[in-house]
Every structure is written in C-alpha cells, then in structure tokens.
Design a protein around this motif. Structure first.
Motif, short mmCIF file in Angstrom:
data_model
loop_
_atom_site.label_atom_id
_atom_site.label_comp_id
_atom_site.label_asym_id
_atom_site.label_seq_id
_atom_site.Cartn_x
_atom_site.Cartn_y
_atom_site.Cartn_z
N PRO A 167 0.84 -1.14 -0.12
CA PRO A 167 0.03 0.19 0.11
C PRO A 167 0.92 1.32 -0.19
O PRO A 167 1.92 1.46 0.68
CB PRO A 167 -0.67 -0.14 1.20
N GLY A 168 0.62 2.20 -0.84
CA GLY A 168 1.22 3.51 -0.80
C GLY A 168 2.28 3.74 -1.96
O GLY A 168 2.87 4.81 -1.98
N LEU A 169 2.74 2.46 -2.56
CA LEU A 169 3.54 2.38 -3.59
C LEU A 169 3.16 3.07 -4.87
O LEU A 169 4.04 3.70 -5.51
CB LEU A 169 4.20 0.98 -3.87
N ILE A 170 2.00 2.94 -5.39
CA ILE A 170 1.62 3.47 -6.48
C ILE A 170 1.19 4.85 -6.58
O ILE A 170 0.12 4.95 -5.81
CB ILE A 170 0.17 2.39 -7.24
N GLU A 171 1.88 5.70 -7.09
CA GLU A 171 1.43 7.30 -6.76
C GLU A 171 0.06 7.31 -7.99
O GLU A 171 -0.52 8.30 -7.32
CB GLU A 171 2.66 8.13 -7.86
N GLU A 172 -0.06 6.78 -9.05
CA GLU A 172 -1.15 7.03 -9.90
C GLU A 172 -1.41 6.12 -10.64
O GLU A 172 -0.42 5.20 -11.15
CB GLU A 172 -0.87 8.48 -10.62
N ALA A 173 -2.73 5.77 -10.88
CA ALA A 173 -3.12 4.64 -11.79
C ALA A 173 -4.31 5.33 -12.80
O ALA A 173 -5.20 5.80 -12.32
CB ALA A 173 -3.79 3.49 -10.78
N ASN A 174 -3.82 5.30 -14.03
CA ASN A 174 -4.92 5.47 -15.04
C ASN A 174 -5.39 4.65 -15.91
O ASN A 174 -4.74 3.65 -16.28
CB ASN A 174 -3.95 6.56 -16.21
N PHE A 175 -6.78 4.60 -16.07
CA PHE A 175 -7.45 3.51 -16.51
C PHE A 175 -8.32 3.77 -17.58
O PHE A 175 -9.00 4.99 -17.93
CB PHE A 175 -8.46 2.85 -15.56
N GLN A 176 -8.25 3.08 -18.91
CA GLN A 176 -9.18 3.03 -19.96
C GLN A 176 -9.88 1.83 -20.19
O GLN A 176 -9.02 0.84 -20.18
CB GLN A 176 -8.31 3.67 -21.31
N ALA A 177 -11.11 1.69 -20.41
CA ALA A 177 -11.95 0.35 -20.43
C ALA A 177 -11.64 -0.16 -21.95
O ALA A 177 -12.37 -1.07 -22.14
CB ALA A 177 -13.08 0.83 -20.12
N GLY A 178 -11.11 0.54 -22.87
CA GLY A 178 -11.06 0.20 -24.21
C GLY A 178 -10.92 1.28 -25.09
O GLY A 178 -10.87 2.35 -24.69
N GLY A 179 -10.63 0.95 -26.40
CA GLY A 179 -10.38 2.03 -27.44
C GLY A 179 -8.95 2.68 -27.15
O GLY A 179 -8.60 3.62 -27.75
N PHE A 180 -8.08 2.14 -26.61
CA PHE A 180 -6.71 2.91 -26.31
C PHE A 180 -5.89 2.96 -27.58
O PHE A 180 -6.09 2.08 -28.36
CB PHE A 180 -6.05 2.28 -25.16
N SER A 181 -5.06 3.95 -27.54
CA SER A 181 -4.22 4.02 -28.89
C SER A 181 -3.16 2.90 -28.80
O SER A 181 -2.85 2.06 -28.33
CB SER A 181 -3.32 5.34 -28.57
N PRO A 182 -2.53 3.01 -30.38
CA PRO A 182 -1.81 1.87 -30.78
C PRO A 182 -0.38 1.63 -29.90
O PRO A 182 0.10 0.65 -29.86
CB PRO A 182 -1.35 2.24 -32.02
N GLU A 183 -0.12 2.79 -29.11
CA GLU A 183 1.11 2.58 -28.32
C GLU A 183 1.11 1.48 -27.36
O GLU A 183 2.06 0.94 -26.98
CB GLU A 183 1.36 3.90 -27.78
N TYR A 184 -0.23 1.31 -26.85
CA TYR A 184 -0.30 0.19 -25.65
C TYR A 184 -0.65 -1.19 -26.15
O TYR A 184 -1.04 -1.87 -25.35
CB TYR A 184 -1.66 0.67 -24.66
N GLY A 185 -0.47 -1.45 -27.31
CA GLY A 185 -0.70 -3.10 -27.59
C GLY A 185 -2.19 -3.36 -28.22
O GLY A 185 -3.08 -2.67 -28.48
N GLY A 186 -2.40 -4.79 -28.09
CA GLY A 186 -3.35 -5.62 -28.76
C GLY A 186 -4.34 -6.30 -27.71
O GLY A 186 -5.22 -7.01 -28.29
N LYS A 187 -4.31 -5.99 -26.47
CA LYS A 187 -5.30 -6.67 -25.57
C LYS A 187 -6.66 -5.95 -25.80
O LYS A 187 -6.84 -5.03 -26.02
CB LYS A 187 -4.74 -6.53 -24.28
N PHE A 188 -7.45 -7.23 -25.54
CA PHE A 188 -9.12 -7.00 -25.82
C PHE A 188 -9.68 -6.01 -24.91
O PHE A 188 -10.42 -5.33 -25.21
CB PHE A 188 -9.66 -8.27 -25.77
N SER A 189 -9.20 -5.70 -23.48
CA SER A 189 -10.09 -5.09 -22.78
C SER A 189 -9.86 -3.70 -22.41
O SER A 189 -10.52 -2.86 -22.70
CB SER A 189 -10.47 -6.08 -21.39
#
Length: 794
Positions: free
Chosen positions: A215-237
């Motif tokens: 607990p406390g190690l992660i400074e920030e978590a950014n989340f997108q549920a889909g439709g992310f840009s090509p930089e982030y790969g090809g996972k489905f979800s």
C-alpha cells in the motif's frame, strides 16, 4: 535587571519561540510541466486553496511554499492558456519538506471565461477520444475494502468486476483478467499478483489473490476500459497504466509495521551520495499460516510471500530524467495431506508451490527540444516456478455404506509443472508537436523471450470432471483418462516479438480533435504480420459537455502457456482479433462532479478454445461479441466529501461452433452497481463505505454420476458438464467500510486503519468445487474479512 539584559532575554525568547514555531511548520516543493510537451512552465501560480500562501514557478517549473501549518491541504495551479488544476490530498508535515508529484497542466481547448464551471480537479483533456479514469495514491489508499491494493480499488470503476475477497485480479466489459494491458512505469508487466490461478478451471480464470505492490507505492493509476491508442498493444479489454512513486530528494520518510501477518518497511527520501536524487525502498513479508490457524481455517494450507521493490529517480538538469527499478517477489504455498485431513477431504488437493518474479528496468525521459521529447524503457524480467500437485484420499477408501477411517490418508502425486521465462525488452516513443494543434507519436517495441517449460504426469491420471464432448474410450465411461503422451510437454526455445506504431492527433478547430493510428505486430510463433488501424474523434459540445467516438482493431497474441502446451499450437494458432466501437458523453456538473456515459460494442474473432480436455491442442474456431453501457457519477474530494455511483449493463457471448450454439462468456455479469461515499472529518479522521452488487458469474450445468469405477471398496463420483455457462452463481453483493486515522507526534506520525470487507457476512460464492469422494459440490467464497494496521512514520 538592566535594559540591555531585558532586551537580550527578550531577543533569545523570541528566537526560541520562532524556532519552536518553525518546528510546527512544514513546506511543499514540486514542479509544474506542460502535459503535452513535458516542458517546465515558468511563472505558473501555485496556491494553497482557501489561503494566501503560494508561489510562482521558476524557469525549471519548480515551486517552494514554506512556513505552512501542519494540515491536509489542496493546491490550485493556474497558468494562462491551460486548464486550472487542483491537487488534492497534499499533506504538510511539521519539520519536513514534502515533495509533491510532478503536476502536468493540460492546454485549454475552450475559453472558459463565460462559465463558472472549470475542469480543475479531474485535469483531463476533454477532447480525448475515450474516457479516462485516474486514481491518486490517496484515493487508492482510502478505497473501502481494498486495503491499499490498487487492483481491488479498481473494482469501483464502471465496467470493472472482481470476485472480491480472495481474488484481486479484475476483468473489464466481459473479458478475462488476461485481456488487460498493465504497464508499470511505462514497462509491460504480465504477472502483478501473487498466487495466480489454482487447481480448478474457475480459479485459473479469476487470476491472482494479492498485489505485489505494498500500500502507498503506486502514485497514480490511469485506466481506460477500451479504445486505447496503438502505443499500448493489442489486448482486448483495458489499459491500466501504473506509476510507481518517485523518492523525495529533499526529505526522508520511514515507516514500519509488525503484526500477525508479518512485517513491512518503507523508505522514501534522498538517495545517499547523489544530490537531487530520490530513493524508494519497500520490503514486506506476509505469512497467512498463523491467522488461518487462529480462525479455524488451517485446512487451506500455508500461503506466504515476500515483496522487495527499489526505485531511484535522478534529474540531470531540466532535460533528462532517469529512473531505475528493481523488483523481486517470491511466493510459497503448501497444502499437505494433514491439511486435507483437517478439512475432512474438502478439497482433496495436495500441492507444493515455489514461484518467484523479478524485474530490472530503466526509464529515461529526454526533452529533445521545446516541442519534442523521447521516452525510452529497457527491462529484463524473469519468472521461475515449480508446482507439484496430487490428491489425497482416506486410506480405507470410501465404501458404499459411507464408513471410513479418516485418521489415515493416502496420497499420489499427479503432476509436476516447471516453468522458467525470461524477457529482455525495450520500448521507445518519440513525441513531436509541430504546433499547438498537432501531436505525432512514433514508437517501437521489441522483446526477446526465452521459454523453458515442462508439464509431466507420471502415469495415467483419472479426472472426475469432464465435458460430455470430451473423448472417452466408451460412451458409458463417466470419467476421463489423461495419458502422458497426450498432455506431457517440454519446451525450451527463444523468440522475438516486435511491433511499431504511429499515432497522429489533430485539433483543427477549438474544442475538437481527431486521432488516427496504426500498429504493426509480428508474431514469431505463426510467423504472421498483423496491422491494427485505430482512430477517434473528441468534440467539446460546450464548456461543460464533450462527446467521444472511437474505433479500432486489436490483435491479441495467444498466452505463452497455450503456445508451448502442444507443437500444433506453436505454429498453428493465429492471434485473436477484436473490433472496438465506442461512443461516450461526459458532462461536468461542477468543478468536482463529473457524469460519464459510454456505450461500446466489441466483435471478437479467431478466439482460442480447447475442444477436448484430454489433449492440449487448441484451435481458433470460436467467435463472439460484447456490448453494453457504463454510467458513472464521480465526486472528487475538494471540500470534505467524496464519492462515486457507477452502473454497468453488459452482454458478452461466445460461440465455439461445436454444435451447442452461443453461450455467456465466463465473466458476463449483466448488471454491476456500486456506490461509494467518504467524509474527511479533519486532518486525522476519514470514514468511507462502499456497497457493490453484481449479477452472479455464469456456471455450467452438470449431472453427478455415482460409483463410476464400479468398485464399492474405492467409491468415486464424477461430474459431467452438460451445459456451458447456462446457469449462474448467486448474485454478488458486499458492504465494505473503512476508517483511517493519523496523529502527528512531532516528526513521528501514528497511522492506523480498519478496513472491513463484507460487513454483513454474506457468502459471496466465486466457485463450486466438486469432491469426487462423496459427489458433493462445495461452495467456495468469502464472508466477512476484516483487516487492520498500525504503523509509525518517521
């Protein structure tokens, strides 16, 4: 007494008083950057909200606000041409200089002078093409039921579901945990939890139990549920981008705890010997054996794990930022024949597990010009594991009359699974902004992966759970016989996966943007090339309202364990493919209140299935779809209250084209609802609660067969699956409550919390476990789960 002495004593008393007052005060430092170019912003106004304290940033974007009273405050940052930003949960500690994480301001796309509502707290670019949700370190820490675990905190987000309690892995919009992209400081990391999977199909699907991050190690978590840009790969979800906190180069903070579960130590401060550098060290060990014994659950076995994480961060002038990361996370689990006996043979599994994960990484950010920068990551990771599994049964068997001598146990080893996987990889992304309205991202990534994996059963193994379509030598045989020649494998090779990608973002008019992207992947297993075009539009309909549209193609590489399980899988399997279509609307009701609605449709093709459980071969014969809508109302902490209300409706189906037709996917939960509320009474006390409801996960229908071996002296039952996900577990619902306390005692802080999961003790079932000894199905799940902790922070 002379006048001179009176003046002298008065001066000394005044100096002492001012020194004592200084000890009651603290300071805040930090930097303000342009979110697009990463360039420092000079003369940005940084103010403590609701006070007269503040500072202007210098040429390097740095600020210093000194002589602040000890308190939990909020910073307001403003600069001409940029959206204002409010940084919440900033704690001033007496006698310390606290470093605030880098603050990035988003360029304004609409003149907001005519409207009193400002997009301050959320600090989002409203012309983005998909919705983005961000959690700060404090928001993760105080999430009810999460105990500081970033993955358990994610379950509050729309479209996200977890099994709760035992499992921390999450699934999104009907996908499985393996369908999520997870980045740690810009480096892909596959296994981020302890005790992944288990001895059954249901446990394997639900992922891991405990995060590897304290607990406390992660400074920030950014989340997108889909439709992310090509930089982030090809996972489905989904995409989950985690940023590990940087060490404070100015002042050190140390905390430690010792309790019944184990011990933890954390250091956040300057790196000795290197001026201007920060160091973070986190070490913890947890052993659940004792707590299981005390709660009468020692039949579960002995789970233990250790996490060690070290990160250094150094800035070499205003243009270079370098961080080094080291991670080591071993785990152990034993379930002996004595544990089986203690549990009255519920279940019958005997297991020995020894696993460890390691990562070494380097991140370099280089500001190559005023309008360009380069992000480069290099990493080496290693995973090694050994699992030895078997079964235990009463020594005298289980005769038809039910009598048995349960003080004696026999056991047999059924399998041995050894794995070793190493990755040596790198990714680099170059960002160029020729104008304020144009942004171009170009990048590549490559990873050299070595595999050394084997699975061995020593002889014919009898399996008492089977599908009616599985191969059996005779139609009336009510069990499966696994033959070593069909399931044993050994694989020792190395392959290189590579990808390139480009993304162009244009803002041709005020309040609107368009994105066009393309990704190319090469799969060395099937030697195929895959192109994935993606694009979207973001429109600001008004200063308060924005519209988002996105579409794209996603190619997901098969899992390593699937590829190496059979030679035919190695070269014969294609990448799975998904086509995403997203339409979203966001309305800012006030500066700290946001309403989001997002609909989606995903067409799925070339899905991998295992037609027969008796062999390891897979095929790409399945397809499917997922569709739904996510609604979210989020109130950020600006005054004293915060909260969320989320609802998701979803339909996710698959078709294996085996004559049975379409069926619900494993994680299809049509209705998910959650409500979270919290209140900050003062700088010491915070109370929060969350209630969550979700439709029960799909389960198979089955029939139970008795005495399948036709041997009264060795009675065995079997479970025949006759329907695929055609029934459901009972609905999931839980009330989680959390209280946080902090008391500053000079430079030492006493920090405590109480976090109760499932306060009203409802049994949330995540699996139905079949017992071949008596033919019963045992509901596995969790009830009330309280956790608490107290630590000293120096």
């Amino acid at each position: 007494m002379s006048l001179r002495k009176l003046i002298g004593w008065g001066w000394l008393l005044g100096l002492a008083a001012s020194g004592a007052q200084a000890q009651e005060q603290g300071s805040l430092t930090g930097r303000v950057l342009d979110a697009s170019t990463k360039q420092p912003l000079e003369r940005a106004q940084v103010s403590v909200l609701g006070t007269s304290w503040g500072d202007l940033t210098d040429a390097e974007g740095a600020f210093l606000i000194a002589a602040l009273p000890e308190d939990l405050c909020k910073l307001e940052i403003s600069f001409v041409g940029y959206q204002r930003h409010v940084e919440t949960d900033v704690r001033v500690v007496r006698g310390k200089s606290t470093r605030v994480p880098e603050i990035e301001l988003v360029p304004a796309v609409i003149e907001l002078a005519e409207v009193s509502v400002r997009n301050d707290v959320f600090s989002e670019d409203r012309s983005d093409v998909v919705s983005n949700y961000s959690y700060s370190r404090e928001e993760i820490r105080r999430a009810p039921g999460a105990s500081g675990d970033v993955f358990r905190a994610m379950e509050t987000l729309p479209g996200v579901t977890t099994s709760g309690g035992e499992f921390s892995a999450f699934s999104v919009r009907g996908g499985s945990p393996k369908d999520n992209v997870i980045l740690l400081d810009n480096m892909p990391i596959g296994r981020v939890t302890h005790f992944n999977g288990g001895g059954t199909e249901e446990e394997e699907a639900q992922g891991g139990r405990f995060s590897i991050f304290a607990p406390g190690l992660i400074e920030e978590a950014n989340f997108q549920a889909g439709g992310f840009s090509p930089e982030y790969g090809g996972k489905f979800s989904s995409l989950l981008d985690l940023k590990l906190k940087d060490g404070d180069p100015d002042d050190a903070t140390i905390d430690a705890r010792v309790d019944i579960l184990g011990a933890e130590f954390n250091y956040d401060g300057p790196l000795p010997g290197l001026r201007g550098s920060g160091l973070v060290v986190s070490a913890r060990h947890q052993d659940f054996t004792r707590i299981l014994e005390l709660t009468g659950q020692d039949e579960f076995g002995s789970p233990r794990f250790t996490d060690l994480i070290v990160k250094t961060t150094t800035e070499f002038g205003p243009r270079h930022k370098l961080s080094l990361l080291a991670l080591h996370a071993p785990e152990w689990f034993d379930r002996t024949t004595q544990d089986v006996l203690e549990g009255d043979f519920e279940p019958t599994d005997v297991i020995e597990l020894d696993d460890e994960k390691s990562l070494l990484g380097l991140n370099w950010r280089f500001l190559s010009s005023e309008r360009s920068f380069l992000r480069t990551s290099l990493y080496a990771s290693r995973t090694d594991g050994l699992i030895i599994g078997g079964r235990a049964w009463p020594a005298d068997g289980v005769p038809l009359d039910g009598a048995t001598n349960r003080s004696q146990v026999q056991s047999r080893q059924t399998f041995r699974f050894e794995r070793g996987a190493g990755e040596l990889g790198g990714r680099s992304v170059f960002t160029y902004l020729p104008s304020r309205d144009t942004e171009l991202n170009l990048g590549f990534e490559a990873v050299r992966t070595s595999f050394d994996e084997s699975f061995v059963i020593s002889g014919t193994d009898t399996v008492y759970v089977f599908d009616s379509n599985d191969y059996r030598a005779a139609p009336d045989q009510r069990y499966l016989l696994l033959q070593p020649g069909e399931v044993n494998y050994s694989f020792d090779e190395a392959r290189t996966l590579a990808a390139t990608f480009a993304n162009l973002r244009l803002s041709p008019f005020s309040g609107g943007s368009a994105q066009l992207g393309l990704r190319h992947d090469y799969n060395p297993f099937n030697r195929e090339h895959y192109l994935a075009p993606r694009g979207g539009l973001g429109l600001s309909l008004s200063p308060r309202t924005s519209l988002r549209l996105a579409a794209g193609v996603y190619h997901q590489t098969p899992e390593l364990r699937v590829l190496v399980a059979d030679p035919a899988n190695n070269f014969g399997l294609e990448n799975e493919t998904a086509y995403h279509y997203i339409l979203g609307l966001t309305r800012y009701l006030s500066e700290d209140l946001k309403l989001t609605a997002e609909g989606y449709y995903k067409a799925l093709d070339n899905l991998i299935v295992q037609p027969d459980r008796t062999v390891s071969r897979r095929t790409n014969q399945a397809d499917g779809h997922a569709a739904g809508v996510d609604l979210s109302l989020i109130k950020k902490l600006v005054d004293r209250a915060y909260g969320q209300i989320n609802y998701s409706y979803a339909v996710s189906e698959r078709n294996d084209h085996d004559g049975r037709g379409a069926y619900d996917s494993d994680f299809n939960q049509p209705h998910i609802f959650s409500i979270l509320a919290g209140y900050e009474f003062n700088q010491s006390w915070t109370l929060s609660a969350k209630w969550r409801y979700a439709s029960g996960r799909p389960k198979d229908s089955y029939v139970v067969h008795r005495d399948v071996l036709e041997d009264p002296e060795f009675l065995r039952f079997s479970k025949e699956i006759v329907g695929n996900n055609d029934q459901r577990l009972d609905p999931f619902h839980t009330l989680n409550v959390r209280a946080d306390y902090r008391r500053q005692l000079g430079r030492v802080a006493l920090v405590g919390f109480l976090d109760v999961v499932n306060l009203y003790n409802y049994l949330n079932v995540n699996e139905e476990r079949f017992n071949e000894l008596n033919g019963t199905v045992d509901e596995q799940g969790f009830r009330i789960l309280p956790t608490m902790g107290v630590k000293l922070e120096f």
